[in-house]
Design an enzyme around this catalytic site. Structure first.
Site, short mmCIF file in Angstrom:
data_model
loop_
_atom_site.label_atom_id
_atom_site.label_comp_id
_atom_site.label_asym_id
_atom_site.label_seq_id
_atom_site.Cartn_x
_atom_site.Cartn_y
_atom_site.Cartn_z
CB CYS A 120 -6.89 47.44 40.96
SG CYS A 120 -7.65 48.63 39.86
CG HIS A 257 -3.86 45.07 38.92
ND1 HIS A 257 -5.05 44.72 38.31
CD2 HIS A 257 -3.84 46.44 38.93
CE1 HIS A 257 -5.71 45.82 37.99
NE2 HIS A 257 -4.99 46.87 38.34
CG ASN A 287 -6.71 48.17 35.31
OD1 ASN A 287 -7.32 47.32 35.95
ND2 ASN A 287 -6.05 49.15 35.88
N1 COA Z 1 -2.75 58.77 23.44
C1 COA Z 1 -1.77 59.55 23.00
N2 COA Z 1 -1.05 60.36 23.79
C2 COA Z 1 -1.33 60.33 25.12
C3 COA Z 1 -2.33 59.50 25.64
C4 COA Z 1 -3.06 58.70 24.74
N3 COA Z 1 -4.04 57.90 25.16
N4 COA Z 1 -2.38 59.67 26.99
C5 COA Z 1 -1.43 60.56 27.28
N5 COA Z 1 -0.79 60.96 26.16
C6 COA Z 1 0.28 61.92 26.00
C7 COA Z 1 0.31 62.91 27.16
O1 COA Z 1 -0.59 63.97 26.92
C8 COA Z 1 1.73 63.35 27.13
O2 COA Z 1 1.90 64.33 26.14
P1 COA Z 1 2.79 65.64 26.42
O3 COA Z 1 4.17 65.09 26.71
O4 COA Z 1 2.65 66.39 25.17
O5 COA Z 1 2.17 66.27 27.61
C9 COA Z 1 2.49 62.11 26.69
O6 COA Z 1 1.53 61.25 26.08
C10 COA Z 1 3.16 61.37 27.81
O7 COA Z 1 2.24 61.32 28.90
P2 COA Z 1 2.53 60.48 30.20
O8 COA Z 1 1.41 60.66 31.15
O9 COA Z 1 3.93 60.75 30.67
O10 COA Z 1 2.48 59.02 29.58
P3 COA Z 1 2.96 57.71 30.23
O11 COA Z 1 4.02 57.11 29.45
O12 COA Z 1 3.19 57.87 31.72
O13 COA Z 1 1.66 56.81 30.08
C11 COA Z 1 -0.17 56.05 31.38
C12 COA Z 1 0.44 57.21 30.66
C13 COA Z 1 -1.48 56.51 32.01
C14 COA Z 1 -0.43 54.95 30.39
C15 COA Z 1 0.82 55.56 32.49
O14 COA Z 1 1.25 56.65 33.25
C16 COA Z 1 0.22 54.54 33.39
O15 COA Z 1 -0.09 53.44 32.99
N6 COA Z 1 0.07 54.87 34.70
C17 COA Z 1 -0.46 53.95 35.67
C18 COA Z 1 -1.94 53.89 35.48
C19 COA Z 1 -2.55 52.74 36.22
O16 COA Z 1 -1.95 51.72 36.39
N7 COA Z 1 -3.79 52.94 36.65
C20 COA Z 1 -4.57 51.95 37.25
C21 COA Z 1 -4.13 51.60 38.63
S1 COA Z 1 -5.01 50.24 39.23
#
Ligand code: COA
Length: 377
Positions: A120, A257, A287
């Site tokens: 990215c 980004h 994204n």
């Molecule tokens: N829908 C509903 N629940 C979801 C979910 C979805 N799509 N994805 C994850 N969850 C759940 C998880 O299973 C977890 O449940 P649990 O507590 O029972 O285990 C809970 O939500 C929290 O998960 P977590 O991973 O802590 O969520 P988060 O707030 O960190 O959000 C992302 C997850 C992926 C959105 C976030 O971590 C993120 O944006 N990370 C960066 C990703 C990124 O930028 N990638 C590209 C780089 S270029």
């Protein structure tokens, strides 16, 4: 990165354009095939919908459309282009490079062309390389493209990743100028020790293994990427500004980004800048990796958020791990909305297609002649 440059020579962004597929995929639609919900996705990511490429589209067609728009905006014909850099994590083929195929479709017959993979952050890497080439005097005009069909490498059963990504393309045209400003500096970083945090294997298999290689999809440690991203968006911006002798408050617009609205909010807090100073369109595209910065930039230009002498920061991060930032000092240029030139450009692309088909035909005839003379020998 831009310290050793020819005096009095600057690299200005003179054209910008984007292309997104028509098909919109909403959060509600994703709910129907994976356990998630619209409220969670909006709240945790800021994304409401994304675009998904049709079977007829790929990184070449999307990238070509974006580049054409950027060239039209710059009022530059493809034969004036010296270099095409395409940043992509989803090339249509391993080779030839997506950039070569775009070069052919543009009819940019004088241009060198290559792909660049920095995930990215790829668009910032491409911008830095193009600006450096221009500022050293090696070239005059470059097209930098970010183009992606991430929908094709996403596991649509994995709710951790499938909600995040979308397809699209964006492009900049850069040219040399004696007017001070343009791309002032770029910082680029990499930390391969974090390579496994966000990865997609090629699916290649060893000659020595019997089982078929399975096609791979994006794997991501979301929380760790989130922490990394929130940190480097701030450090990269501060670093590039310091190199230009600027402070965050000197910046008129930050084009980050678009990965997660909470990452952008964390960057705004870290830089002590209001969210109004950030270009955000993640709610509509998700994204789009290398395309996200030029896509958001084009919208900011349409909204007339960039003015002469403004300092604009572009900042990104991604798999690799990679991250980087650029400072642009905007220079006004006269708008030359010449209808005639637009018609000329359209005709140019038709001729480029004819030329490409003619060259393929000549190669076909050549191969036939060689085959015939081989059998007669
Ligand atoms: N829908 C509903 N629940 C979801 C979910 C979805 N799509 N994805 C994850 N969850 C759940 C998880 O299973 C977890 O449940 P649990 O507590 O029972 O285990 C809970 O939500 C929290 O998960 P977590 O991973 O802590 O969520 P988060 O707030 O960190 O959000 C992302 C997850 C992926 C959105 C976030 O971590 C993120 O944006 N990370 C960066 C990703 C990124 O930028 N990638 C590209 C780089 S270029």
């Amino acid at each position: 990165m831009l310290n050793s440059v020819a005096p009095g020579r600057y690299a200005h962004v003179v054209g910008w354009g984007s292309a997104v597929p028509e098909r919109v995929l909403t959060n509600a639609e994703i709910e129907s095939f994976v356990e998630t919900n619209d409220a969670w996705i909006r709240e945790r990511t800021g994304i409401c919908e994304r675009r998904i490429a049709s079977p007829d589209d790929d990184t070449v067609s999307l990238g070509t459309r974006a580049a054409r728009r950027a060239l039209a905006c710059a009022d530059i014909l493809p034969n004036q282009v010296d270099l095409i850099i395409t940043a992509t994590s989803t090339p249509a083929r391993f080779f030839p490079a997506t950039a070569n195929l775009i070069q052919d479709r543009l009819g940019a017959t004088r241009a060198g062309a290559f792909d660049l993979l920095a995930a990215c952050t790829g668009f910032i890497y491409g911008l830095g390389l193009a600006a450096a080439q221009i500022r050293t005097g090696a070239i005059n005009t470059a097209v930098v493209i970010g183009t992606e069909t991430l929908s094709r490498i996403v596991d649509w059963q994995d709710r951790n990743t499938c909600i995040l990504f979308g397809d699209g393309a964006g492009a900049f045209v850069l040219t040399a100028s004696e007017v001070p400003g343009g791309v002032l500096d770029v910082v680029l970083h990499s930390d391969g020790s974090g390579g496994d945090l966000l990865t997609c294997h090629t699916g290649m298999r060893s000659f020595w293994l019997e089982e078929e290689a399975s096609r791979d999809a994006i794997h991501m440690s979301g929380r760790e990427v989130f922490r990394f991203a929130s940190r480097v968006m701030v450090t990269a911006t501060e670093e590039v500004l310091e190199r230009c002798g600027l402070e965050p408050e000197d910046v008129s617009l930050v084009v980050p980004h678009q990965a997660n609205i909470r990452i952008i909010e964390a960057a705004a807090r870290g830089l002590k800048l209001p969210m109004e100073q950030f270009a955000v369109n993640i709610e509509r595209y998700g994204n789009t990796s290398t395309a996200s910065i030029p896509l958001a930039f084009e919208e900011a230009m349409q909204a007339e958020r960039v003015h002469s002498n403004d300092y604009v920061v572009l900042v990104g991060f991604g798999a690799g791990l990679t991250w980087g930032a650029a400072v642009i000092q905007w220079a006004a240029r006269p708008t030359r909305a010449i209808q005639l030139r637009a018609i000329l450009q359209e005709s140019w692309y038709i001729l480029a297609r004819v030329r490409s088909l003619f060259l393929r035909f000549l190669r076909f005839i050549g191969a036939l002649i060689f085959r015939k003379s081989d059998t007669e020998r």
